[in-house]
Scaffold this motif. Sequence first.
Motif, PDB file in Angstrom:
ATOM      1  N   LEU A 132       0.828  -1.202   0.000  1.00 38.63           N
ATOM      2  CA  LEU A 132       0.000   0.000   0.000  1.00 38.63           C
ATOM      3  C   LEU A 132       0.866   1.257   0.000  1.00 38.63           C
ATOM      4  O   LEU A 132       1.890   1.316   0.689  1.00 38.63           O
ATOM      5  N   SER A 133       0.439   2.248  -0.740  1.00 38.50           N
ATOM      6  CA  SER A 133       1.160   3.521  -0.791  1.00 38.50           C
ATOM      7  C   SER A 133       0.779   4.363   0.422  1.00 38.50           C
ATOM      8  O   SER A 133      -0.309   4.196   0.990  1.00 38.50           O
ATOM      9  N   PRO A 134       1.640   5.285   0.844  1.00 42.83           N
ATOM     10  CA  PRO A 134       1.301   6.138   1.998  1.00 42.83           C
ATOM     11  C   PRO A 134       0.117   7.045   1.692  1.00 42.83           C
ATOM     12  O   PRO A 134      -0.085   7.470   0.553  1.00 42.83           O
ATOM     13  N   ALA A 135      -0.694   7.311   2.715  1.00 46.68           N
ATOM     14  CA  ALA A 135      -1.814   8.227   2.561  1.00 46.68           C
ATOM     15  C   ALA A 135      -1.317   9.657   2.729  1.00 46.68           C
ATOM     16  O   ALA A 135      -0.184   9.901   3.128  1.00 46.68           O
ATOM     17  N   ARG A 136      -2.184  10.606   2.422  1.00 49.69           N
ATOM     18  CA  ARG A 136      -1.790  12.006   2.513  1.00 49.69           C
ATOM     19  C   ARG A 136      -1.456  12.407   3.939  1.00 49.69           C
ATOM     20  O   ARG A 136      -0.483  13.094   4.191  1.00 49.69           O
ATOM     21  N   ARG A 137      -2.293  11.989   4.882  1.00 49.08           N
ATOM     22  CA  ARG A 137      -2.150  12.449   6.256  1.00 49.08           C
ATOM     23  C   ARG A 137      -1.258  11.570   7.107  1.00 49.08           C
ATOM     24  O   ARG A 137      -0.685  12.016   8.094  1.00 49.08           O
ATOM     25  N   SER A 138      -1.135  10.293   6.757  1.00 47.98           N
ATOM     26  CA  SER A 138      -0.427   9.377   7.643  1.00 47.98           C
ATOM     27  C   SER A 138       0.066   8.145   6.884  1.00 47.98           C
ATOM     28  O   SER A 138      -0.496   7.764   5.860  1.00 47.98           O
ATOM     29  N   TYR A 145      -2.627  -2.345   7.878  1.00 44.64           N
ATOM     30  CA  TYR A 145      -3.339  -3.313   7.030  1.00 44.64           C
ATOM     31  C   TYR A 145      -2.584  -4.614   6.781  1.00 44.64           C
ATOM     32  O   TYR A 145      -3.220  -5.681   6.709  1.00 44.64           O
ATOM     33  N   PRO A 146      -1.252  -4.610   6.677  1.00 48.04           N
ATOM     34  CA  PRO A 146      -0.570  -5.911   6.567  1.00 48.04           C
ATOM     35  C   PRO A 146      -0.822  -6.804   7.779  1.00 48.04           C
ATOM     36  O   PRO A 146      -0.941  -8.022   7.647  1.00 48.04           O
ATOM     37  N   VAL A 147      -0.936  -6.189   8.962  1.00 48.94           N
ATOM     38  CA  VAL A 147      -1.207  -6.953  10.185  1.00 48.94           C
ATOM     39  C   VAL A 147      -2.675  -7.338  10.255  1.00 48.94           C
ATOM     40  O   VAL A 147      -3.025  -8.493  10.554  1.00 48.94           O
ATOM     41  N   LEU A 148      -3.559  -6.390   9.977  1.00 47.89           N
ATOM     42  CA  LEU A 148      -4.999  -6.630  10.043  1.00 47.89           C
ATOM     43  C   LEU A 148      -5.424  -7.750   9.089  1.00 47.89           C
ATOM     44  O   LEU A 148      -6.179  -8.648   9.457  1.00 47.89           O
ATOM     45  N   VAL A 149      -4.913  -7.706   7.863  1.00 45.45           N
ATOM     46  CA  VAL A 149      -5.253  -8.739   6.875  1.00 45.45           C
ATOM     47  C   VAL A 149      -4.775 -10.109   7.341  1.00 45.45           C
ATOM     48  O   VAL A 149      -5.485 -11.118   7.215  1.00 45.45           O
ATOM     49  N   LYS A 237     -10.266  -1.961  -2.496  1.00 43.48           N
ATOM     50  CA  LYS A 237      -9.022  -1.459  -3.078  1.00 43.48           C
ATOM     51  C   LYS A 237      -7.929  -2.522  -3.023  1.00 43.48           C
ATOM     52  O   LYS A 237      -7.208  -2.760  -4.009  1.00 43.48           O
ATOM     53  N   ILE A 238      -7.801  -3.183  -1.874  1.00 46.78           N
ATOM     54  CA  ILE A 238      -6.775  -4.225  -1.721  1.00 46.78           C
ATOM     55  C   ILE A 238      -7.090  -5.432  -2.603  1.00 46.78           C
ATOM     56  O   ILE A 238      -6.195  -6.018  -3.225  1.00 46.78           O
ATOM     57  N   PHE A 239      -8.367  -5.815  -2.688  1.00 43.94           N
ATOM     58  CA  PHE A 239      -8.754  -6.930  -3.558  1.00 43.94           C
ATOM     59  C   PHE A 239      -8.409  -6.628  -5.014  1.00 43.94           C
ATOM     60  O   PHE A 239      -7.942  -7.508  -5.752  1.00 43.94           O
ATOM     61  N   LYS A 240      -8.643  -5.402  -5.431  1.00 41.65           N
ATOM     62  CA  LYS A 240      -8.321  -5.018  -6.813  1.00 41.65           C
ATOM     63  C   LYS A 240      -6.817  -5.054  -7.042  1.00 41.65           C
ATOM     64  O   LYS A 240      -6.347  -5.500  -8.097  1.00 41.65           O
ATOM     65  N   MET A 241      -6.048  -4.582  -6.078  1.00 42.07           N
ATOM     66  CA  MET A 241      -4.592  -4.635  -6.192  1.00 42.07           C
ATOM     67  C   MET A 241      -4.111  -6.079  -6.309  1.00 42.07           C
ATOM     68  O   MET A 241      -3.137  -6.365  -7.001  1.00 42.07           O
TER      69      MET A 241
END
Length: 326
Positions: A132-138, A145-149, A237-241
């Motif tokens: 995943l790419s970094p978000a604007r704010r954080s 998400y790597p841990v959550l998944v 988004k992750i499923f599409k990636m």
Amino acid sequence: MINDKEFIKFEDGFFKPYFEKFIEFKRGKGEKVANSTLTRMRKLNSLLNNYQSDRITEQMILEVLAPRKGLSEIERQYMTSVLRQFCSFLILLGVEAAVIPTEYMRVARSEFRPYIFSGEELRRLTAAADSLSPARRSKAHQQIYPVLVRILIGTGMRIGEVLKLTRGDVDTINGVIKVINGKNGVSRYIPVSDSLKKILCDYSETIDMSYEDKPFFTSSYTGGHLTYDAMKYMFPKIFKMADIYLPDGKTPNIHSIRHTFCTRSLEKMLGAGMNIYTAIPILAAYVGHMNYMDTEKYIHFTEQGHEDFIKQESALGSIFPEVTNE
């Protein structure tokens, strides 16, 4: 004693005190009365008040449970179930109440059809979360998400249970996740694999675990727990990636990961020689089901599992005697 605040929305009427007693009765049996059930009781109370009656007749039941705009078939079945139980309760107390007609007791079928991920798809799913790419704010979601998944894949936990985790619920030393008051009020301890334990340990070093009441996964926007709305945005988004799609071109439901866990876990237990009558109770306890029928709903044939079943079933042909007309 029932908290009076729970009954603020109950309209005054003949049945209000009986609904309150009904809730006390259910809780006295150890049942958890969910907010959704309370809401349905309040609706039923309001509808029954329209009749200004001290009894429930079959005509009242037919009208209260009649299909109408804005009432889904599944919700109507839930309302039917609550009213059926309430009528039986009234009868026990000597209040006249009709029996729900049998045609109203049809089981509503959910349109949800789980998708069972292959091993390769699960690997692509974790790889997508890792990239995943970094978000604007954080950049927090790159850590989260790597841990959550992997928790979803490795434990079969409900997404809601994962989102509610606090830092005190995750024992990284012993590799145990604690679920408090999960669905239907079921609490349980979930031992994790060594590989997932290592991932949890590494992640815990990025947050202050001394604050046990703080969320294990913290939203960078609110500072509180991540929400299910965030999951509905991120997982497609992750499923599409990961290039994982359903036959109709849509992405799978998050809950399908839990179905996959149950299916794969049972396959492994049976493959290791465990009897199915031993495996199902163990799996039910691990994933937090109140009864084995709930677990059975999560068991699906994979392609390999189906082939194995056909082979074993074909071997039964020599066991049964032929039936002739002679």
